[in-house]
Design an enzyme around this catalytic site. Structure first.
Site, PDB file in Angstrom:
ATOM      1  N   TYR A   1       0.659  -1.263  -0.109  1.00 16.50           N
ATOM      2  CA  TYR A   1       0.208  -0.160   0.139  1.00 16.50           C
ATOM      3  C   TYR A   1       0.803   1.375  -0.121  1.00 16.50           C
ATOM      4  CZ  TYR A   1      -3.770  -3.315   1.069  1.00 16.50           C
ATOM      5  OH  TYR A   1      -4.622  -4.122   1.011  1.00 16.50           O
TER       6      TYR A   1
ATOM      7  N   HIS B   1      -4.772   6.041  -1.382  1.00 15.78           N
ATOM      8  CA  HIS B   1      -5.366   6.039   0.032  1.00 15.78           C
ATOM      9  C   HIS B   1      -4.413   6.303   1.207  1.00 15.78           C
ATOM     10  CE1 HIS B   1      -9.406   5.222   1.011  1.00 15.78           C
ATOM     11  NE2 HIS B   1      -9.431   3.799   1.449  1.00 15.78           N
TER      12      HIS B   1
ATOM     13  N   TYR C   1      -5.785  -0.865   9.301  1.00 20.74           N
ATOM     14  CA  TYR C   1      -6.240  -0.941   8.000  1.00 20.74           C
ATOM     15  C   TYR C   1      -7.131   0.490   7.876  1.00 20.74           C
ATOM     16  CZ  TYR C   1      -3.536  -4.702   6.632  1.00 20.74           C
ATOM     17  OH  TYR C   1      -2.242  -5.551   6.415  1.00 20.74           O
TER      18      TYR C   1
ATOM     19  N   ASN D   1     -10.434   0.700   7.195  1.00 22.37           N
ATOM     20  CA  ASN D   1     -11.640   0.590   7.443  1.00 22.37           C
ATOM     21  C   ASN D   1     -12.143   0.533   8.993  1.00 22.37           C
ATOM     22  OD1 ASN D   1     -12.145   0.736   4.683  1.00 22.37           O
ATOM     23  ND2 ASN D   1     -12.979  -1.372   4.636  1.00 22.37           N
TER      24      ASN D   1
ATOM     25  N   ASN E   1     -14.501   4.991   4.200  1.00 16.57           N
ATOM     26  CA  ASN E   1     -14.520   3.959   5.162  1.00 16.57           C
ATOM     27  C   ASN E   1     -13.727   4.404   6.376  1.00 16.57           C
ATOM     28  OD1 ASN E   1     -16.450   2.431   3.785  1.00 16.57           O
ATOM     29  ND2 ASN E   1     -15.063   1.412   2.664  1.00 16.57           N
TER      30      ASN E   1
END
Length: 181
Positions: free
Chosen positions: A14, A19, A62, A64, A108
């Site tokens: 990531y 994001h 993470y 969410n 989220n």
């Protein structure tokens, strides 16, 4: 105590994704600061302290589940203010916006924070644009031609954030530092 949260996802896969612009800004602040590492498993993230009253958090839950980390830190330190830095697909790459409260806009990470901590916090919204497939777009890495714009926006955002921390006047900071793209 002021808590600044940079949202993102942990893991090499990531790194440098859209994001993760919140993580990128926290990393930029840490590069240029003397800090104390307060990371502890109870905080569910990487936590750093600058000076006597500024906390920087990169949740390791993470995206969410970011609220779990934010709540743990906020409950422990009883922070007076919270500023969350996040990607925003509803504004183009190169754009920067500021906001307090309101809805999560489908993000989220913000939904998780709102559910566990409420939504009365300041937001620094870094535009990443909207691709054809939202999930693959936000989890995708920046293209080489986008990295120059990203670098400029992160530097600009850092200045805005430092001034926001000092002055606590979101409206003035928004007028001075918001960018259109």
């Amino acid at each position: 105590m002021i808590l600044v949260v940079g949202l993102g996802n942990i893991g090499v896969e990531y790194e440098n994704t859209r994001h993760n612009v919140g993580f990128m800004l926290i990393d930029l602040l840490l590069k240029e600061s003397n800090f104390t590492n307060l990371t502890n498993s109870k905080f569910k993230g990487e936590l750093f302290k600058i000076g006597s009253s500024l906390l920087l958090l990169k949740p390791s839950t993470y995206m969410n589940n970011s609220g779990l980390s934010v709540k743990a830190v906020n409950d422990f330190y009883k922070c007076e203010r919270m500023i969350v830095i996040h990607d925003d697909i509803d504004i183009n790459l190169g754009a920067l916006r500021f906001k307090k409260g309101g809805s999560s806009g489908g993000h989220n990470g913000l939904k998780s924070i709102d559910t566990l901590c409420g939504n009365d916090y300041e937001r620094v919204r870094i535009g990443v644009g909207k691709g054809e497939n939202v999930i693959s777009h936000v989890l995708g890495k920046f293209k080489s031609e986008e990295e120059i714009t990203l670098s400029k926006v992160l530097e600009h955002t850092k200045k805005a954030l430092l001034e926001l921390i000092e002055n606590d006047d979101l409206s003035a900071i928004s007028s001075k530092y918001s960018l259109k793209a």
